[in-house]
Design a protein around this motif. Sequence first.
Motif, short mmCIF file in Angstrom:
data_model
loop_
_atom_site.label_atom_id
_atom_site.label_comp_id
_atom_site.label_asym_id
_atom_site.label_seq_id
_atom_site.Cartn_x
_atom_site.Cartn_y
_atom_site.Cartn_z
N PRO A 92 4.59 50.85 23.61
CA PRO A 92 3.46 50.99 22.68
C PRO A 92 3.90 51.60 21.36
CG PRO A 92 2.87 51.79 24.87
CD PRO A 92 4.34 51.52 24.89
N VAL A 93 3.29 51.17 20.28
CA VAL A 93 3.66 51.68 18.96
C VAL A 93 3.42 53.18 18.87
CG1 VAL A 93 3.22 49.50 17.80
CG2 VAL A 93 1.38 51.18 18.01
N GLY A 94 4.25 53.84 18.08
CA GLY A 94 4.12 55.28 17.89
C GLY A 94 5.45 55.98 18.06
N VAL A 95 5.38 57.28 18.24
CA VAL A 95 6.57 58.12 18.39
C VAL A 95 6.90 58.27 19.87
CG1 VAL A 95 7.48 60.46 18.08
CG2 VAL A 95 6.16 59.38 16.26
N CYS A 96 8.19 58.18 20.22
CA CYS A 96 8.58 58.34 21.62
C CYS A 96 10.04 58.80 21.70
CB CYS A 96 8.39 57.03 22.39
SG CYS A 96 9.42 55.68 21.78
N TYR A 97 10.47 59.05 22.93
CA TYR A 97 11.84 59.53 23.18
C TYR A 97 12.46 58.69 24.30
CZ TYR A 97 10.37 63.54 20.43
OH TYR A 97 9.91 64.34 19.43
N VAL A 98 13.70 58.25 24.10
CA VAL A 98 14.40 57.42 25.08
C VAL A 98 15.43 58.28 25.80
CG1 VAL A 98 15.68 55.30 25.47
CG2 VAL A 98 14.13 55.47 23.53
N SER A 99 15.38 58.29 27.13
CA SER A 99 16.33 59.05 27.94
C SER A 99 17.12 58.12 28.84
CB SER A 99 15.59 60.09 28.80
OG SER A 99 14.87 61.00 27.99
N PHE A 100 18.36 58.52 29.14
CA PHE A 100 19.25 57.74 29.99
C PHE A 100 19.75 58.61 31.13
CE2 PHE A 100 19.46 56.37 25.61
CZ PHE A 100 19.34 54.98 25.69
N SER A 101 19.77 58.08 32.33
CA SER A 101 20.27 58.85 33.46
C SER A 101 20.93 57.95 34.50
CB SER A 101 19.13 59.64 34.12
OG SER A 101 18.17 58.77 34.69
N LYS A 102 21.98 58.49 35.12
CA LYS A 102 22.69 57.78 36.18
C LYS A 102 23.35 58.83 37.05
CE LYS A 102 26.29 54.28 37.01
NZ LYS A 102 25.50 53.40 37.91
N ALA A 103 23.30 58.63 38.35
CA ALA A 103 23.90 59.59 39.28
C ALA A 103 25.38 59.81 38.95
CB ALA A 103 23.75 59.07 40.71
N ASP A 104 25.79 61.07 38.98
CA ASP A 104 27.17 61.48 38.73
C ASP A 104 27.58 61.34 37.27
OD1 ASP A 104 27.55 62.04 41.49
OD2 ASP A 104 28.02 59.94 41.86
N TYR A 105 26.60 61.16 36.37
CA TYR A 105 26.89 61.10 34.94
C TYR A 105 26.09 62.16 34.20
CZ TYR A 105 29.58 56.75 35.05
OH TYR A 105 30.55 55.82 35.27
N THR A 106 26.69 62.66 33.12
CA THR A 106 26.00 63.64 32.28
C THR A 106 25.21 62.89 31.21
OG1 THR A 106 27.76 65.27 32.58
CG2 THR A 106 26.28 65.59 30.70
N PRO A 107 23.87 63.03 31.20
CA PRO A 107 23.07 62.27 30.25
C PRO A 107 23.13 62.86 28.84
CG PRO A 107 21.66 63.72 31.51
CD PRO A 107 23.05 63.87 32.09
N PRO A 108 23.00 62.02 27.82
CA PRO A 108 22.91 62.53 26.45
C PRO A 108 21.51 63.08 26.19
CG PRO A 108 22.65 60.16 26.45
CD PRO A 108 22.90 60.56 27.88
N ALA A 109 21.34 63.75 25.07
CA ALA A 109 20.01 64.23 24.69
C ALA A 109 19.08 63.04 24.45
CB ALA A 109 20.10 65.09 23.44
N ALA A 110 17.79 63.23 24.71
CA ALA A 110 16.81 62.16 24.50
C ALA A 110 16.81 61.73 23.03
CB ALA A 110 15.42 62.64 24.91
N MET A 111 16.69 60.43 22.81
CA MET A 111 16.73 59.88 21.45
C MET A 111 15.32 59.68 20.91
SD MET A 111 19.68 56.96 21.76
CE MET A 111 21.36 57.34 22.27
#
Length: 280
Positions: A92-111
Amino acid sequence: MKRGINLPAMLALAVPLLFCGCGSGGGGSAGAAGPGGASAPATGTISGTVTDSVNAGALQGVEVTVADRTSGGTVLAAATTDASGWYSLAVPVGVCYVSFSKADYTPPAAMFVIVVVGVTVTRNAEISVAPAGGWNVLDPGDLDRLKATKICPGCRLYGAGLRSEDLTGANLTGAMMAGVYLTGSNLGGADLSGANLSSARMVRADFSYANLSHADLTYWADLSWANLSFANLTGADLSPGSQYLSGANLTGAVLTGADLSGAIMPDNRICDENSIGVCK
């Protein structure tokens, strides 16, 4: 004799015209009509590729989540990367944050993303294998890799001696750097998002234009006389420590959401308890 104006008849014609074209064209804020005539939500697209930050290989099975906040918010869309590490989401249009996750991996900060109707925004990500074992460990292999390549996301560098090192542009996302000695080191433009720098010694270190978003700078991390000009400290945790900011250069630094409670600023102003970038 002039005929009178038939006001009811004119209103009957004018009122429909007031609403004609709303949501179609113009700002493009409304979607096309759905079943039963209801407007479908306007959406844009977020897509990209996720790779391993060390070997640059595509990562399958990474969970990609779009939410209205960096954590604990409403999930707007979700997907899993395919064999080529690719994902695509209608959001949906607007402001949001994208997160990435996977077991045994260190995720980056939400974009952070601004979604516009009908527009595709590309957000690629690199994530690293999470370090095994305890957090308070110095891995000599990680230290050697950092010095040789400046690429060491998720590294275990607890208490490492890195005085006067040239680490410009280094990738240290999510690295464990508690108690590290970085006195006089050059980390200009380095990515330290999500890194743990609690109790680190960073006197006169150069962090100009560095990304320190969501970094942990607690427990008396010493940034005295450090160059933090134009550094990104969005969401960084600077409490209860980091009273050691005396003489630090914060020109143009981004402090949105940074907790500066108790910090002493370069001009000897003291931040109020629970202050967010506001000091007196």
